[in-house]
Design a protein around this motif. Sequence first.
Motif, mmCIF file in Angstrom:
data_model
loop_
_atom_site.group_PDB
_atom_site.id
_atom_site.type_symbol
_atom_site.label_atom_id
_atom_site.label_comp_id
_atom_site.label_asym_id
_atom_site.label_seq_id
_atom_site.Cartn_x
_atom_site.Cartn_y
_atom_site.Cartn_z
ATOM 1 N N LEU A 75 -24.244 -2.064 -12.694
ATOM 2 C CA LEU A 75 -24.460 -3.376 -13.307
ATOM 3 C C LEU A 75 -24.215 -3.299 -14.817
ATOM 4 O O LEU A 75 -23.588 -4.181 -15.406
ATOM 5 C CB LEU A 75 -25.884 -3.843 -13.025
ATOM 6 N N GLY A 76 -24.693 -2.208 -15.426
ATOM 7 C CA GLY A 76 -24.466 -2.008 -16.857
ATOM 8 C C GLY A 76 -22.979 -1.995 -17.177
ATOM 9 O O GLY A 76 -22.521 -2.641 -18.122
ATOM 10 N N ILE A 77 -22.224 -1.274 -16.352
ATOM 11 C CA ILE A 77 -20.780 -1.179 -16.571
ATOM 12 C C ILE A 77 -20.126 -2.545 -16.342
ATOM 13 O O ILE A 77 -19.294 -3.003 -17.121
ATOM 14 C CB ILE A 77 -20.160 -0.131 -15.623
ATOM 15 N N ILE B 88 -24.976 2.927 -23.045
ATOM 16 C CA ILE B 88 -26.210 3.701 -23.178
ATOM 17 C C ILE B 88 -26.914 3.777 -21.824
ATOM 18 O O ILE B 88 -27.453 4.822 -21.456
ATOM 19 C CB ILE B 88 -27.122 3.078 -24.262
ATOM 20 N N GLY B 89 -26.845 2.670 -21.074
ATOM 21 C CA GLY B 89 -27.421 2.661 -19.729
ATOM 22 C C GLY B 89 -26.769 3.709 -18.830
ATOM 23 O O GLY B 89 -27.459 4.457 -18.142
ATOM 24 N N ILE B 90 -25.433 3.757 -18.907
ATOM 25 C CA ILE B 90 -24.707 4.736 -18.084
ATOM 26 C C ILE B 90 -25.143 6.147 -18.477
ATOM 27 O O ILE B 90 -25.457 6.989 -17.635
ATOM 28 C CB ILE B 90 -23.179 4.614 -18.320
ATOM 29 N N MET B 91 -25.175 6.365 -19.792
ATOM 30 C CA MET B 91 -25.537 7.658 -20.353
ATOM 31 C C MET B 91 -26.897 8.108 -19.822
ATOM 32 O O MET B 91 -27.071 9.205 -19.309
ATOM 33 C CB MET B 91 -25.655 7.441 -21.857
ATOM 34 N N ASN B 92 -27.854 7.187 -19.937
ATOM 35 C CA ASN B 92 -29.223 7.441 -19.531
ATOM 36 C C ASN B 92 -29.298 7.788 -18.045
ATOM 37 O O ASN B 92 -29.898 8.793 -17.655
ATOM 38 C CB ASN B 92 -30.016 6.165 -19.837
ATOM 39 N N MET B 93 -28.642 6.956 -17.229
ATOM 40 C CA MET B 93 -28.653 7.158 -15.783
ATOM 41 C C MET B 93 -28.057 8.502 -15.409
ATOM 42 O O MET B 93 -28.614 9.233 -14.603
ATOM 43 C CB MET B 93 -27.827 6.067 -15.089
#
Lengths: 407, 231
Positions: A26-28, A298-303
Amino acid sequence: MKIYDVLRETYSALSGNKVRTGLTMLGIIIGIGSVIAMTAIGQGAQNSISSSIQSIGANLVMVMPGAQRSFGGPSGGRGGAQTLTVGDADAIEASVSNVAGVVREVTSRKQVVATGTNTNTSIIGTEASYSTIRNVAIDEGSFITSQNVLSGSKVAVLGPTTRDDLFGVGATGVVGQKIRISGSEYNIIGITIAKGGSGFSNSDDAIYVPYTTAQRYLSGNKYLSEIDVSAQSSDVSAQVQTDITSLLMQRHNITDPTKTDFNTMNQADIIATASSVTSTFTALLAAIAGISLLVGGIGIMNMMLTTVTERTREIGLRKAIGAKRRDINFQFLTEAVVLTFTGGFLGIILGWLIAFGISYLGIVQASVSLSSILLAFGVSALIGIVFGYYPARHASSLNPIDALRFE
Amino acid sequence: MIEIKNIVKTYKTGDIEFNALNGVSFTINDGEFVAIMGPSGSGKSTLMHILGALDSPTGGTYFLDGKDVSTLSDDQLADIRKDKIGFVFQSFNLLPRTTVLRNVMLPLIYEGVASEEREKRAKEALASAGLDESHFTHLSNQLSGGQIQRVAIARALVNNPTLILADEPTGNLDTKTGEIVLETFRKLNKELGRTVVLITHEQDVAEHADRVLFIRDGLLIEDKKKIHKHI
């Protein structure tokens, strides 16, 4: 390890935790979708504004009467003055350099009567060069000729909207019929092609007559309501504008430039102003989209980081039962690629749908650019792969014992 | 066959050196059921890591089926683990949210076995480990502790290893379930002729084996062969 097995492992890992996979994607999707949609809207707005300004005519400098100079009396209002003459137009044609053409205009609004119908529309008294300078093309018959102007003949060219109003939508055989304007009868000699509203006036809802005829029968005086000057190129339009201003000030005996009885407007200036506004607008949209891409990133990074850390024991187990370091690296890289590419692909579709929806609703003709797709996709793919691959590389290099003991 | 001679393992933390193993030698023949016993800190876990090709010794030699394992690279050790060793861990280490069958097939993926063959071998291994067929399609987190450990045993069996290495396999199970798991090992050893090495610190777990190796302070202090009570 076979490619097919890697893909199955990837599918099983990604579908094993649907919520997390979904949120990462979803972030992407939102990041990429918003970049594409917003730049498409900005680009579309820019295109539509400059094309509508361009449709007025090429490299135009418009001269219009200013306020009537009166000493102490009430102001006649801008544009209402009778200060421009045919002589002014002749002088511009003769002495200003880099001029491609000059159009004299006498415009008024009148009631027009055909057989059984009537309408109220603008009557533009003009001359032959109008059609080239103001981008008006003829659909049927012919435009006003210089012969018509010289002899002051009562001929009229109808805009398609006026033709529809007087003779019915899409009526044929209109050329050759007669209309009455202010009690005089005019022969219809042509119909123009529809070009849509230009933002300032609707050239489709108008009747064109020779300006000499308009002066004699409609306005009843020798003044002009507008002079359009076409410069040879957009580079010289500013010079043409300055030259016209000083020429007319001299002819009208005005020394103070703030008290001129006429106004000039340069199309290049309008375009420049409008495109600076729209590019600021595009930059603003791009900045907002960029922020959402960053947040998505940042969401992708975190995940990715949590996923890999959480799965250190799994990596340890896989190594213990015979997985080599490259098997682990390859598996996590595949997961990151599948995740970001699927999300990226859906994001492009989403951006496209938003752009399409906005175009469909007629808000603005959004245009999706390849560069925005590449940029948005590239950024998120890079983030996804780097932050999916890097921690996996670290984990795969761990001793299986340490990885298995990891809490 | 496992032959280790004079195995030394030294850990270095800064300038301080610590010998976890101080020269251990023994031979385990194919088909034996051996327990390695010792209190915590005795070096038995280090020994297990070396036997399992998870770690290389600092000194000494380790021959597994006649091949010197002590000097191999990381990738070569991975191949040894893949082909010759099956692990059973105290904390099971099954893949979560994954079916029993897929968990058992996992080692075969790295071996490149075709998928029908994989499924066939996994089902055989699960049957040998005594798990009921109705559980094969369950997810690993839907099983009880005893069932999970039997899935882990099946996973250790599936690649047809020379050696099954179990590290405190009953440590996380209650006594009754632990007994069932230990019986499974015994059955594998007696009926299928598997070599089983159990690492434990509990006397009554070690009792199940035919031979017990006592480790203390990095040395083998006793090698006790016995006739099992069931025979």
